[in-house]
Design a protein around this motif. Structure first.
Motif, PDB file in Angstrom:
ATOM      1  N   ALA A  50       0.824  -1.222   0.000  1.00 53.07           N
ATOM      2  CA  ALA A  50       0.000   0.000   0.000  1.00 53.07           C
ATOM      3  C   ALA A  50       0.838   1.243   0.000  1.00 53.07           C
ATOM      4  CB  ALA A  50      -0.931  -0.009   1.216  1.00 53.07           C
ATOM      5  N   ALA A  51       2.090   1.184   0.524  1.00 51.48           N
ATOM      6  CA  ALA A  51       2.926   2.385   0.590  1.00 51.48           C
ATOM      7  C   ALA A  51       3.452   2.770  -0.763  1.00 51.48           C
ATOM      8  CB  ALA A  51       4.076   2.154   1.555  1.00 51.48           C
ATOM      9  N   GLU A  52       3.457   1.796  -1.734  1.00 54.87           N
ATOM     10  CA  GLU A  52       4.094   2.097  -3.017  1.00 54.87           C
ATOM     11  C   GLU A  52       3.081   2.237  -4.159  1.00 54.87           C
ATOM     12  OE1 GLU A  52       7.013  -0.801  -3.800  1.00 54.87           O
ATOM     13  OE2 GLU A  52       8.254  -0.291  -2.062  1.00 54.87           O
ATOM     14  N   ILE A  53       1.904   1.613  -4.064  1.00 60.43           N
ATOM     15  CA  ILE A  53       0.915   1.658  -5.144  1.00 60.43           C
ATOM     16  C   ILE A  53      -0.220   2.564  -4.704  1.00 60.43           C
ATOM     17  CG2 ILE A  53      -0.695   0.328  -6.548  1.00 60.43           C
ATOM     18  CD1 ILE A  53       2.276  -0.157  -7.110  1.00 60.43           C
ATOM     19  N   PRO A  54      -0.480   3.632  -5.443  1.00 59.47           N
ATOM     20  CA  PRO A  54      -1.583   4.525  -5.064  1.00 59.47           C
ATOM     21  C   PRO A  54      -2.933   3.895  -5.378  1.00 59.47           C
ATOM     22  CG  PRO A  54      -0.616   5.244  -7.112  1.00 59.47           C
ATOM     23  CD  PRO A  54       0.199   4.075  -6.655  1.00 59.47           C
ATOM     24  N   ALA A  55      -3.955   4.565  -4.939  1.00 59.23           N
ATOM     25  CA  ALA A  55      -5.319   4.108  -5.207  1.00 59.23           C
ATOM     26  C   ALA A  55      -5.629   4.258  -6.689  1.00 59.23           C
ATOM     27  CB  ALA A  55      -6.315   4.902  -4.344  1.00 59.23           C
ATOM     28  N   PRO A  56      -6.610   3.555  -7.170  1.00 58.66           N
ATOM     29  CA  PRO A  56      -6.996   3.705  -8.587  1.00 58.66           C
ATOM     30  C   PRO A  56      -7.332   5.144  -8.909  1.00 58.66           C
ATOM     31  CG  PRO A  56      -8.091   1.809  -7.591  1.00 58.66           C
ATOM     32  CD  PRO A  56      -7.404   2.523  -6.491  1.00 58.66           C
ATOM     33  N   PRO A  57      -7.200   5.502 -10.174  1.00 55.64           N
ATOM     34  CA  PRO A  57      -7.395   6.924 -10.538  1.00 55.64           C
ATOM     35  C   PRO A  57      -8.767   7.442 -10.172  1.00 55.64           C
ATOM     36  CG  PRO A  57      -6.321   5.718 -12.316  1.00 55.64           C
ATOM     37  CD  PRO A  57      -6.745   4.708 -11.336  1.00 55.64           C
ATOM     38  N   GLU A  58      -9.796   6.566 -10.250  1.00 59.62           N
ATOM     39  CA  GLU A  58     -11.118   7.086  -9.951  1.00 59.62           C
ATOM     40  C   GLU A  58     -11.313   7.373  -8.471  1.00 59.62           C
ATOM     41  OE1 GLU A  58     -10.436   4.276 -11.389  1.00 59.62           O
ATOM     42  OE2 GLU A  58     -11.209   2.567 -10.242  1.00 59.62           O
ATOM     43  N   GLN A  59     -10.418   6.791  -7.579  1.00 57.11           N
ATOM     44  CA  GLN A  59     -10.575   7.011  -6.150  1.00 57.11           C
ATOM     45  C   GLN A  59      -9.645   8.084  -5.616  1.00 57.11           C
ATOM     46  OE1 GLN A  59     -10.146   3.275  -4.193  1.00 57.11           O
ATOM     47  NE2 GLN A  59     -11.844   2.280  -5.296  1.00 57.11           N
ATOM     48  N   THR A  60      -8.668   8.511  -6.412  1.00 61.37           N
ATOM     49  CA  THR A  60      -7.743   9.531  -5.942  1.00 61.37           C
ATOM     50  C   THR A  60      -8.369  10.896  -6.076  1.00 61.37           C
ATOM     51  OG1 THR A  60      -6.739   9.632  -8.124  1.00 61.37           O
ATOM     52  CG2 THR A  60      -5.751   8.123  -6.526  1.00 61.37           C
ATOM     53  N   LYS A  61      -7.923  11.778  -5.219  1.00 63.86           N
ATOM     54  CA  LYS A  61      -8.438  13.138  -5.286  1.00 63.86           C
ATOM     55  C   LYS A  61      -7.773  13.880  -6.439  1.00 63.86           C
ATOM     56  CE  LYS A  61      -5.017  14.859  -2.007  1.00 63.86           C
ATOM     57  NZ  LYS A  61      -4.804  15.558  -0.727  1.00 63.86           N
ATOM     58  N   HIS A  62      -8.353  14.946  -6.813  1.00 64.58           N
ATOM     59  CA  HIS A  62      -7.843  15.736  -7.929  1.00 64.58           C
ATOM     60  C   HIS A  62      -6.514  16.402  -7.552  1.00 64.58           C
ATOM     61  CE1 HIS A  62      -7.793  18.272 -11.466  1.00 64.58           C
ATOM     62  NE2 HIS A  62      -7.653  19.340 -10.678  1.00 64.58           N
ATOM     63  N   VAL A  63      -5.510  16.268  -8.418  1.00 58.02           N
ATOM     64  CA  VAL A  63      -4.184  16.838  -8.199  1.00 58.02           C
ATOM     65  C   VAL A  63      -4.075  18.106  -9.023  1.00 58.02           C
ATOM     66  CG1 VAL A  63      -1.715  16.443  -8.319  1.00 58.02           C
ATOM     67  CG2 VAL A  63      -3.252  14.536  -7.838  1.00 58.02           C
ATOM     68  N   ARG A  64      -3.610  19.160  -8.392  1.00 62.13           N
ATOM     69  CA  ARG A  64      -3.482  20.431  -9.092  1.00 62.13           C
ATOM     70  C   ARG A  64      -2.333  20.376 -10.082  1.00 62.13           C
ATOM     71  NH1 ARG A  64      -3.141  24.476  -4.098  1.00 62.13           N
ATOM     72  NH2 ARG A  64      -1.572  22.878  -3.589  1.00 62.13           N
ATOM     73  N   ASP A  65      -2.458  21.182 -11.132  1.00 61.40           N
ATOM     74  CA  ASP A  65      -1.410  21.210 -12.147  1.00 61.40           C
ATOM     75  C   ASP A  65      -0.087  21.691 -11.574  1.00 61.40           C
ATOM     76  OD1 ASP A  65      -3.248  20.319 -13.963  1.00 61.40           O
ATOM     77  OD2 ASP A  65      -3.731  22.337 -14.728  1.00 61.40           O
ATOM     78  N   ARG A  66      -0.146  22.580 -10.606  1.00 68.15           N
ATOM     79  CA  ARG A  66       1.096  23.077 -10.013  1.00 68.15           C
ATOM     80  C   ARG A  66       1.830  21.969  -9.273  1.00 68.15           C
ATOM     81  NH1 ARG A  66       0.484  27.826  -5.711  1.00 68.15           N
ATOM     82  NH2 ARG A  66      -0.520  26.080  -4.624  1.00 68.15           N
ATOM     83  N   ASP A  67       1.085  21.105  -8.547  1.00 65.43           N
ATOM     84  CA  ASP A  67       1.729  19.985  -7.862  1.00 65.43           C
ATOM     85  C   ASP A  67       2.283  18.977  -8.855  1.00 65.43           C
ATOM     86  OD1 ASP A  67       1.103  21.151  -5.458  1.00 65.43           O
ATOM     87  OD2 ASP A  67      -0.747  19.993  -5.190  1.00 65.43           O
ATOM     88  N   LYS A  68       1.569  18.774  -9.971  1.00 60.98           N
ATOM     89  CA  LYS A  68       2.091  17.855 -10.989  1.00 60.98           C
ATOM     90  C   LYS A  68       3.398  18.374 -11.578  1.00 60.98           C
ATOM     91  CE  LYS A  68      -2.287  15.769 -12.417  1.00 60.98           C
ATOM     92  NZ  LYS A  68      -3.208  15.514 -13.552  1.00 60.98           N
ATOM     93  N   ASP A  69       3.465  19.689 -11.812  1.00 64.61           N
ATOM     94  CA  ASP A  69       4.704  20.260 -12.353  1.00 64.61           C
ATOM     95  C   ASP A  69       5.850  20.103 -11.356  1.00 64.61           C
ATOM     96  OD1 ASP A  69       3.314  20.935 -14.592  1.00 64.61           O
ATOM     97  OD2 ASP A  69       2.950  23.014 -13.976  1.00 64.61           O
ATOM     98  N   ARG A  70       5.591  20.348 -10.076  1.00 69.73           N
ATOM     99  CA  ARG A  70       6.646  20.192  -9.064  1.00 69.73           C
ATOM    100  C   ARG A  70       7.078  18.737  -8.940  1.00 69.73           C
ATOM    101  NH1 ARG A  70       4.678  22.616  -3.575  1.00 69.73           N
ATOM    102  NH2 ARG A  70       6.744  21.781  -3.000  1.00 69.73           N
TER     103      ARG A  70
END
Length: 651
Positions: A50-70
């Motif tokens: 669980a520490a290495e595999i995130p939740a499925p995309p439909e269960q994850t919260k929305h990630v901001r574009d700024r965090d994706k860039d960082r």
């Protein structure tokens, strides 16, 4: 920027697959590799920690574009660190990127791969440090590898190997290294519980019945006679019953195994014959030949060991004796080899000296002079007639003006008068005109003070009960006696007192003949501080410190040409805990004096002493000694040890 990150990510992924394909996955990278394979094959049921595999995309919260860039920038920088083999820094960057963008599965995968490579690099460093003998470096690297991957099998294996090496490297005690022992007897196991006996028969039958009651078979030796005895004992266990039986029948028993004993009459021959003998080899490394001979003498004469074999070449001594005698010998030798406790006494000696001289107040005139002015003028003019004539002839003063002539003489320095040079008061007139000349008045305001401090740090390392002496000062010669010949006549010396003497020898002979030889006898006396300390380590780790201190100094007086000494001494015992300090203070010198100068009667009035002249001197010198014992080698255990009984066998 995203395009560049994607290109570098593809290159990093190819590097990771190339590095992990050539080697089996470790415990830290197996889950990451399986997850990568499952993701590439599109297996729907593949799972990872669980520490290495995130939740499925439909269960994850929305990630901001700024965090994706960082996160993409961190992934790019960490990929560069991974290529440069900085695995731990790369792992930390990948973990931060995964925290910023949980929807990207590549970030935790990369963190797991970097962790596995860092653990493998640490394991390789551990192996290298162990080959070089750097055990401390190996332990540090193993601790870091275990913190990164606690379940790694290779890390656990290396930890076990280091623990085994540390256990084998511990030196055994002197008598733990000794002895191949033979004839070890199995302990006797009698039946527990009390028994009662009321028997009246011969000794052999009583011995057999008592031992049978506790489940022990007794083989009675022929030395035990068949004498009628009576035994009445209630509620006795085996030890009590065996002791009473031995006293009653004058016998002893020797265990053969857990349930069999041999019983024989208690004589020296029987004990020598039936008591099991054990052989032990004791290693005496570091002892000289003389010391090993002394050990052999102790074994034979003190412990009455019959079979003692000394091997000076191997530094060993082989003994064959009963176990009790061997245990007593081992205990005694252990105390002798280990030696006594050692104590370091940390001494700090501080000497403080103070000198003060204060001179204050007003000193009024002590004398007043009275004189006749006319008589003093005439005396001064008569004593300088030639100068007076020169003053008159030069026209500086009239002949009938004695005051002008006297003023010129005094002003020019040609004549002087102590009465006229200082101030005076006139009274009267004419030939009876007189004057009063008071003395000088002195006003004192003077202070001289000095302080000095000396610090000396001394360490005395002493054994338990050993005396150590520290001296500081000087050695003063004192003439105790002298020797001189009763006659100044010299014995006849050929060439000196007889024929052939020259003039130079004759003069030398005469000087020697008139002198009396004097040979002094001198004894040197220690002046200053002499401190003797003797520590005694107690069983509760305290230190009993015996202190003997002496202070000798010259008093300034002489008797028959010999100086008188001031002697002060202190002797006592103080018990301290290890590391505690004791303070000894003494005054070496102390003096105070005061001198008052002023008008009699007036200066003696209380309160006016501060107005008149007062000279106050105050001197003192103090020595402070701080002693702190530290036990650096202790051989005594806390509490009281049991008394040791040594059984000797004599024939």
């Amino acid at each position: 920027m995203r395009c560049a990150a994607g290109v570098l990510a593809m290159a990093f992924a190819s590097v990771l697959h190339a590095q992990t394909a050539a080697q089996p996955p470790t415990a830290g990278t197996s889950s990451s590799t399986n997850q990568s394979t499952a993701a590439s094959q599109g297996a729907p049921n593949s799972q990872a920690p669980a520490a290495e595999i995130p939740a499925p995309p439909e269960q994850t919260k929305h990630v901001r574009d700024r965090d994706k860039d960082r996160a993409a920038k961190l992934y790019l920088d960490s990929s560069k660190l991974f290529v440069n083999r900085q695995f731990e820094e790369a792992m930390q960057g990948f973990e931060k990127a995964a925290a910023l963008d949980p929807s990207n599965r590549d970030y935790p995968l990369a963190a797991g791969v970097a962790r596995g490579h860092e653990v493998k690099a640490l394991i390789q460093a551990v192996a290298k440090d162990r080959l070089l003998g750097n055990d401390s470096g190996a332990r540090v690297a193993l601790a870091r590898a275990r913190a990164l991957d606690p379940t790694n099998f290779e890390v656990s294996q290396h930890l076990d190997e280091l623990a085994d090496e540390a256990a084998h490297s511990q030196p055994e005690s002197l008598y733990g290294q000794s002895a191949n022992k033979i004839a070890n007897t199995e302990p006797l196991l009698p039946a527990p519980g009390p028994r009662s006996f009321h028997l009246r028969t011969d000794q052999r039958q009583i011995i057999d019945q008592v031992f049978k009651a506790y489940g022990v078979m007794a083989m009675v030796d022929d030395s035990v006679r068949s004498i009628q005895v009576r035994l009445d004992v209630d509620d006795a266990d085996f030890a009590e019953a065996a002791r009473i039986l031995g006293l009653l029948t004058n016998t002893f028993y020797v265990p053969l195994d857990a349930h069999h004993v041999v019983v024989a009459a208690d004589t020296a021959d029987n004990r020598q014959r039936f008591t099991p003998q054990q052989m032990e080899t004791v290693y005496l490394a570091g002892l000289s030949d003389d010391e090993m001979n002394e050990v052999q003498s102790i074994a034979k004469n003190v412990f009455a060991l019959k079979q003692v074999q000394l091997s000076p070449q191997e530094h060993t001594i082989t003994l064959r004796a009963p176990a009790l005698s061997l245990n007593a010998f081992n205990t005694t030798m252990q105390d002798l080899v280990e030696g006594r406790s050692q104590v370091v006494i940390d001494m700090k000696m501080i000497q403080v000296a103070h000198t003060s001289n204060r001179n204050t107040g007003t000193q009024f005139p002590q004398t007043i002079s009275a004189f006749n002015v006319f008589a003093e003028e005439q005396s001064l003019l008569n004593s300088n007639q030639s100068l007076v004539q020169q003053i008159i002839s030069s026209g500086l003063a009239a002949p009938n003006d004695p005051l002008a002539i006297l003023g010129i003489l005094i002003a020019s320095g040609q004549a002087s008068s102590p009465l006229l040079s200082s101030g005076f008061a006139l009274f009267g007139g004419g030939l009876t005109e007189s004057a009063l000349a008071p003395g000088t008045t002195t006003f004192n305001l003077n202070l001289n003070t000095s302080d000095s401090r000396e610090l000396d740090n001394i360490q005395l390392r002493l054994q338990d009960g050993q005396e150590g002496t520290f001296k500081e000062g000087e050695r003063y010669p004192i003439q105790t006696s002298s020797y001189s010949s009763l006659s100044p006549n010299l014995s006849s010396l050929a060439g000196l007192t007889g024929a052939g003497t020259s003039s130079s020898l004759t003069s030398l002979l005469s000087s020697l003949a008139t002198s009396t030889p004097n040979i002094p006898m001198v004894q040197y006396q220690d002046l200053g501080l002499s401190l003797t300390a003797s520590p005694k380590v107690l069983r509760n780790d305290s230190v009993a410190l015996s202190i003997d201190m002496k202070l000798d100094a010259l008093s300034g007086q002489m008797i028959d040409g010999n100086p008188v000494l001031n002697h002060r001494a202190y002797s006592g015992v103080v018990t301290l805990k290890e590391g505690e300090a004791t303070v000894i203070a003494t005054e070496v010198d102390k003096s105070q004096s005061m001198a008052i100068s002023g008008t009699p009667g007036l200066s003696e009035i209380p309160g006016l002493n501060n107005v008149t002249g007062k000279d106050l001197q105050n001197d003192y010198a103090t020595i402070v000694i701080i002693m702190t014992p530290h036990v650096v080698r202790g051989t005594q255990a806390a509490g009281h040890t049991a008394m040791l009984r040594v059984e000797r066998t004599t024939q």
